[in-house]
Scaffold this motif. Sequence first.
Motif, PDB file in Angstrom:
ATOM      1  N   MET A 129       0.925  -1.217   0.106  1.00 18.71           N
ATOM      2  CA  MET A 129      -0.096   0.028  -0.098  1.00 18.71           C
ATOM      3  C   MET A 129       0.833   1.146   0.125  1.00 18.71           C
ATOM      4  SD  MET A 129      -3.050  -1.169  -0.148  1.00 18.71           S
ATOM      5  CE  MET A 129      -3.996   0.267   0.352  1.00 18.71           C
ATOM      6  N   TYR A 130       0.186   2.448  -0.567  1.00 23.27           N
ATOM      7  CA  TYR A 130       1.042   3.596  -0.647  1.00 23.27           C
ATOM      8  C   TYR A 130      -0.024   4.675  -0.140  1.00 23.27           C
ATOM      9  CZ  TYR A 130       4.595   1.178  -3.353  1.00 23.27           C
ATOM     10  OH  TYR A 130       5.741   0.589  -3.943  1.00 23.27           O
ATOM     11  N   LEU A 131       0.804   5.742   0.513  1.00 28.64           N
ATOM     12  CA  LEU A 131       0.237   6.866   1.098  1.00 28.64           C
ATOM     13  C   LEU A 131       0.692   8.137   0.444  1.00 28.64           C
ATOM     14  CD1 LEU A 131      -1.795   8.341   2.896  1.00 28.64           C
ATOM     15  CD2 LEU A 131      -0.058   8.565   4.450  1.00 28.64           C
ATOM     16  N   SER A 132      -0.115   8.945  -0.439  1.00 24.04           N
ATOM     17  CA  SER A 132       0.840   9.897  -1.531  1.00 24.04           C
ATOM     18  C   SER A 132      -0.141  10.979  -1.189  1.00 24.04           C
ATOM     19  CB  SER A 132       0.670   9.813  -2.805  1.00 24.04           C
ATOM     20  OG  SER A 132       0.971   7.953  -3.405  1.00 24.04           O
ATOM     21  N   ARG A 133       0.528  12.284  -1.406  1.00 26.36           N
ATOM     22  CA  ARG A 133       0.019  13.591  -1.326  1.00 26.36           C
ATOM     23  C   ARG A 133       0.532  14.563  -2.288  1.00 26.36           C
ATOM     24  NH1 ARG A 133       0.782  17.701   4.105  1.00 26.36           N
ATOM     25  NH2 ARG A 133       2.545  17.872   3.160  1.00 26.36           N
ATOM     26  N   VAL A 134      -0.004  15.435  -2.700  1.00 30.50           N
ATOM     27  CA  VAL A 134       0.352  16.422  -3.544  1.00 30.50           C
ATOM     28  C   VAL A 134      -0.527  17.955  -3.282  1.00 30.50           C
ATOM     29  CG1 VAL A 134      -1.108  15.788  -5.507  1.00 30.50           C
ATOM     30  CG2 VAL A 134       0.662  17.361  -5.970  1.00 30.50           C
ATOM     31  N   GLU A 135       0.081  18.901  -3.173  1.00 30.16           N
ATOM     32  CA  GLU A 135      -0.664  20.305  -3.054  1.00 30.16           C
ATOM     33  C   GLU A 135      -1.327  20.923  -4.205  1.00 30.16           C
ATOM     34  OE1 GLU A 135       0.180  25.101  -2.107  1.00 30.16           O
ATOM     35  OE2 GLU A 135       1.974  23.668  -1.753  1.00 30.16           O
TER      36      GLU A 135
ATOM     37  N   SER B 212      -3.749   9.099 -12.593  1.00 33.54           N
ATOM     38  CA  SER B 212      -2.640   8.904 -11.934  1.00 33.54           C
ATOM     39  C   SER B 212      -1.962   7.476 -11.959  1.00 33.54           C
ATOM     40  CB  SER B 212      -2.694   9.673 -10.642  1.00 33.54           C
ATOM     41  OG  SER B 212      -2.926  10.890 -10.657  1.00 33.54           O
ATOM     42  N   PHE B 213      -2.832   6.667 -12.538  1.00 33.78           N
ATOM     43  CA  PHE B 213      -2.207   5.030 -12.497  1.00 33.78           C
ATOM     44  C   PHE B 213      -2.333   4.461 -13.971  1.00 33.78           C
ATOM     45  CE2 PHE B 213      -3.694   6.042  -8.296  1.00 33.78           C
ATOM     46  CZ  PHE B 213      -2.868   5.269  -7.719  1.00 33.78           C
TER      47      PHE B 213
ATOM     48  N   ALA C  24       1.700   2.440  -6.436  1.00 33.46           N
ATOM     49  CA  ALA C  24       2.246   3.761  -6.481  1.00 33.46           C
ATOM     50  C   ALA C  24       1.898   4.645  -7.706  1.00 33.46           C
ATOM     51  CB  ALA C  24       3.990   3.715  -6.430  1.00 33.46           C
ATOM     52  N   PRO C  25       1.273   5.516  -7.447  1.00 35.64           N
ATOM     53  CA  PRO C  25       0.804   6.678  -8.531  1.00 35.64           C
ATOM     54  C   PRO C  25       1.933   7.023  -9.371  1.00 35.64           C
ATOM     55  CG  PRO C  25       0.771   7.793  -6.667  1.00 35.64           C
ATOM     56  CD  PRO C  25       1.180   6.254  -6.107  1.00 35.64           C
ATOM     57  N   ASP C  26       1.847   7.453 -10.657  1.00 36.45           N
ATOM     58  CA  ASP C  26       2.758   7.963 -11.612  1.00 36.45           C
ATOM     59  C   ASP C  26       2.824   9.252 -10.863  1.00 36.45           C
ATOM     60  OD1 ASP C  26       3.329   9.836 -14.037  1.00 36.45           O
ATOM     61  OD2 ASP C  26       4.028   7.761 -14.576  1.00 36.45           O
ATOM     62  N   LYS C  27       3.975   9.757 -10.771  1.00 41.22           N
ATOM     63  CA  LYS C  27       4.496  11.017 -10.063  1.00 41.22           C
ATOM     64  C   LYS C  27       3.915  12.164 -11.000  1.00 41.22           C
ATOM     65  CE  LYS C  27       8.198  13.868  -7.796  1.00 41.22           C
ATOM     66  NZ  LYS C  27       9.420  13.775  -7.491  1.00 41.22           N
TER      67      LYS C  27
ATOM     68  N   LYS D  61       1.860  12.284 -13.401  1.00 45.26           N
ATOM     69  CA  LYS D  61       0.322  12.262 -13.547  1.00 45.26           C
ATOM     70  C   LYS D  61      -0.230  12.969 -12.311  1.00 45.26           C
ATOM     71  CE  LYS D  61      -0.055  10.204 -17.602  1.00 45.26           C
ATOM     72  NZ  LYS D  61      -0.502  10.828 -18.817  1.00 45.26           N
ATOM     73  N   LEU D  62       0.185  12.675 -11.118  1.00 43.97           N
ATOM     74  CA  LEU D  62      -0.315  13.006  -9.889  1.00 43.97           C
ATOM     75  C   LEU D  62      -0.105  14.624  -9.636  1.00 43.97           C
ATOM     76  CD1 LEU D  62      -1.821  12.200  -7.399  1.00 43.97           C
ATOM     77  CD2 LEU D  62       0.467  11.741  -6.332  1.00 43.97           C
ATOM     78  N   GLU D  63       1.017  15.212 -10.383  1.00 48.92           N
ATOM     79  CA  GLU D  63       1.524  16.453 -10.214  1.00 48.92           C
ATOM     80  C   GLU D  63       0.639  17.076 -11.332  1.00 48.92           C
ATOM     81  OE1 GLU D  63       5.483  17.879  -8.971  1.00 48.92           O
ATOM     82  OE2 GLU D  63       5.742  17.449 -11.185  1.00 48.92           O
ATOM     83  N   ARG D  64      -0.215  16.651 -12.139  1.00 49.21           N
ATOM     84  CA  ARG D  64      -0.980  17.457 -13.282  1.00 49.21           C
ATOM     85  C   ARG D  64      -1.608  18.707 -12.816  1.00 49.21           C
ATOM     86  NH1 ARG D  64      -5.673  14.806 -17.139  1.00 49.21           N
ATOM     87  NH2 ARG D  64      -6.125  16.850 -18.299  1.00 49.21           N
ATOM     88  N   TYR D  65      -2.370  18.599 -11.654  1.00 55.00           N
ATOM     89  CA  TYR D  65      -2.898  19.879 -11.222  1.00 55.00           C
ATOM     90  C   TYR D  65      -2.291  20.343  -9.958  1.00 55.00           C
ATOM     91  CZ  TYR D  65      -6.631  18.180 -14.242  1.00 55.00           C
ATOM     92  OH  TYR D  65      -7.487  17.765 -15.501  1.00 55.00           O
ATOM     93  N   GLY D  66      -1.027  19.784  -9.568  1.00 56.13           N
ATOM     94  CA  GLY D  66      -0.416  19.900  -8.335  1.00 56.13           C
ATOM     95  C   GLY D  66       0.649  21.145  -8.602  1.00 56.13           C
ATOM     96  N   VAL D  67       1.080  21.777  -7.405  1.00 55.03           N
ATOM     97  CA  VAL D  67       2.279  22.595  -7.328  1.00 55.03           C
ATOM     98  C   VAL D  67       3.720  21.675  -7.718  1.00 55.03           C
ATOM     99  CG1 VAL D  67       3.746  24.034  -5.963  1.00 55.03           C
ATOM    100  CG2 VAL D  67       1.056  24.125  -5.629  1.00 55.03           C
ATOM    101  N   LEU D  68       4.359  22.265  -8.566  1.00 50.69           N
ATOM    102  CA  LEU D  68       5.375  21.283  -8.938  1.00 50.69           C
ATOM    103  C   LEU D  68       6.399  21.201  -7.806  1.00 50.69           C
ATOM    104  CD1 LEU D  68       6.746  23.081 -12.293  1.00 50.69           C
ATOM    105  CD2 LEU D  68       5.218  20.966 -11.891  1.00 50.69           C
ATOM    106  N   GLY D  69       6.610  19.825  -7.586  1.00 49.83           N
ATOM    107  CA  GLY D  69       7.788  19.541  -6.432  1.00 49.83           C
ATOM    108  C   GLY D  69       7.135  19.073  -5.248  1.00 49.83           C
ATOM    109  N   THR D  70       5.796  18.940  -5.250  1.00 53.89           N
ATOM    110  CA  THR D  70       5.026  18.794  -3.711  1.00 53.89           C
ATOM    111  C   THR D  70       4.556  17.416  -3.737  1.00 53.89           C
ATOM    112  OG1 THR D  70       2.901  19.609  -4.741  1.00 53.89           O
ATOM    113  CG2 THR D  70       4.410  21.163  -3.523  1.00 53.89           C
TER     114      THR D  70
END
Length: 218
Positions: A1-7, A32-33, A65-68, A70-79
């Motif tokens: 299992m994975y726990l992920s977060r993005v701003e 994101s997968f 694990a999600p694709d980093k 893809k998960l960053e698509r709507y997120g702040v870069l580097g978060t």
Amino acid sequence: MYLSRVEVDRQNRYKIRDLTHLGAYHNWVEQSFPREVAAGKRPRHLWRLDRLAGKEYLLLVSEAAPDKAKLERYGVLGTVEIKSYDDFLQQLQPGQVLQFRLTANPTHKVTKPGQRQGRVLPHITVMQQRKWLADRAEKHGFQLIMRDQDEANLAFDVVNRDWPQLQRKAHSGARLSRVSFEGFLKITDLAQFQQTLTRGLGREKAFGMGLMTVVPEG
């Protein structure tokens, strides 16, 4: 299992122009997968939106694990943060006291005479919503407790309530009751509680409901 977060990049309105309803967030999570999408697999991903120190975060629990990118698509870069969840889950112990946060969709079913299937309706009042969670605690492997012996302190409380839009079709939609709880609990059934953390609690899990997270007391 994975726990992920993005701003979520709320400062870039053009970037997040698609995020107007819960279905759009659901699509963000699913995309994101890419390997699962390509294979035609649709495992359930738990997610929710959190606000911390004036910022908004997408929090996600998943088997893979999600694709980093893809998960960053709507997120702040580097978060983007992606961590293994298994070690934390294995460290939990029966009787352990934890502080929790849960975003859920408290509902009940109303069946009228002559009806085969009842109608699912949201709980409206804070009292109803608190009772909804209290009634489900034992089944999900935990007991809600007070932090100390001061009876003025509640074991948990509702800290946020809203009605976000869910757009199901081009010209139809609905609003879901979204309620966030915070408080303290004690693990009573470890296996069941671990399942609650990874599979969620309540309805509308695909649309940002049901994810509980915990941290050690203190």
